[in-house]
Write a protein that holds these residues in place. Structure first.
Motif, mmCIF file in Angstrom:
data_model
loop_
_atom_site.group_PDB
_atom_site.id
_atom_site.type_symbol
_atom_site.label_atom_id
_atom_site.label_comp_id
_atom_site.label_asym_id
_atom_site.label_seq_id
_atom_site.Cartn_x
_atom_site.Cartn_y
_atom_site.Cartn_z
ATOM 1 N N ASP A 238 9.794 -39.907 12.513
ATOM 2 C CA ASP A 238 10.018 -39.084 13.692
ATOM 3 C C ASP A 238 8.893 -38.982 14.395
ATOM 4 O O ASP A 238 8.900 -39.077 15.742
ATOM 5 C CB ASP A 238 10.599 -37.728 13.216
ATOM 6 C CG ASP A 238 11.872 -37.409 12.409
ATOM 7 O OD1 ASP A 238 12.504 -38.350 12.729
ATOM 8 O OD2 ASP A 238 12.194 -36.552 11.683
ATOM 9 N N ILE B 63 8.609 -42.206 16.601
ATOM 10 C CA ILE B 63 9.806 -42.273 17.600
ATOM 11 C C ILE B 63 9.450 -41.340 18.901
ATOM 12 O O ILE B 63 9.599 -41.534 20.067
ATOM 13 C CB ILE B 63 10.971 -41.713 17.250
ATOM 14 C CG1 ILE B 63 11.660 -43.024 16.109
ATOM 15 C CG2 ILE B 63 12.067 -41.595 18.366
ATOM 16 C CD1 ILE B 63 12.688 -42.431 15.410
ATOM 17 N N VAL C 236 13.704 -48.599 20.102
ATOM 18 C CA VAL C 236 13.830 -48.273 18.498
ATOM 19 C C VAL C 236 14.981 -48.829 17.977
ATOM 20 O O VAL C 236 15.958 -47.747 17.965
ATOM 21 C CB VAL C 236 13.354 -46.966 18.363
ATOM 22 C CG1 VAL C 236 13.192 -46.482 16.983
ATOM 23 C CG2 VAL C 236 11.995 -46.595 19.004
ATOM 24 N N LYS D 234 12.757 -49.750 12.979
ATOM 25 C CA LYS D 234 12.768 -48.733 11.918
ATOM 26 C C LYS D 234 12.680 -49.382 10.669
ATOM 27 O O LYS D 234 11.812 -48.678 9.669
ATOM 28 C CB LYS D 234 13.989 -47.826 12.060
ATOM 29 C CG LYS D 234 14.307 -47.080 13.276
ATOM 30 C CD LYS D 234 15.402 -46.442 13.149
ATOM 31 C CE LYS D 234 15.681 -45.426 14.341
ATOM 32 N NZ LYS D 234 16.967 -44.695 14.261
#
Length: 188
Positions: free
Chosen positions: A148, A151, A163, A168
């Protein structure tokens, strides 16, 4: 000051004894102490600069449960170690582009650091002991950001990078690698 994420120290003492016996030399006291206390480790955002060279440092090598690519077993499995030992040096850390930090193990260069330039296939002596070398290393404090947080940072800087699942997965691999590991300041 050098900051590392140490490798697991399980079995290091025995591995050191076996290693020294197999190659018939004793590691310098300061370096031996470093291995027993930290077993090498990953070094994020770490570099050094001397009059002769400057480079990053990715990791210091370790034994046993150290990451395979930064493990003395990797050198043994790929027969890289004997070449360096014949020149009187032991690779102790890895830099980018195939470069190594070397530690002198022969009578002429015992406990002195050198740099192995992979492209030039040249050893550049620094005339610094292992302990002196540690004092010129600079490491930043590293916090491994969550998915998180990464991002959010991408959004804050208006990054054009998408992304996706592949990115990821790369991030998660790094997060998992450092999970439960604490970055410490090396003190001998």
């Amino acid at each position: 000051m050098l900051r590392i994420f140490p490798f697991d120290k399980t079995g290091v003492s025995d591995a050191l004894v076996q290693f020294e016996k197999k190659y018939e030399f004793l590691l310098p006291k300061e370096y031996r102490s470093f291995l027993l206390k930290y077993n090498g480790g990953n070094t994020l955002q770490t570099s050094f600069k001397t009059k002769k060279e400057s480079s990053d440092i990715r990791a210091f090598y370790g034994f046993g449960n150290a990451d395979y690519e930064y493990n003395f077993q990797y050198f043994l499995d790929h027969d890289f170690l004997s070449t360096h030992i014949q020149t009187g040096y032991l690779p102790i850390a890895e830099a980018s582009f195939g470069h190594y930090i070397l530690l002198g193990i022969s009578k002429q260069n015992y406990n002195l650091i050198a740099f192995f330039d992979h492209e030039k296939q040249k050893i550049v002596p620094f005339n610094l002991s292992f302990k002196e070398f540690l004092t010129i290393i600079k490491s930043k404090v590293c916090k491994i950001k969550s998915m998180d947080e990464r991002i959010q940072k991408m959004k804050e800087v208006n990054s054009p990078v998408i992304v996706d699942d592949e990115l990821k997965a790369l991030w998660q691999e790094e997060i998992d690698k450092y999970a439960g590991r604490e970055q410490v300041i090396v003190k001998l």
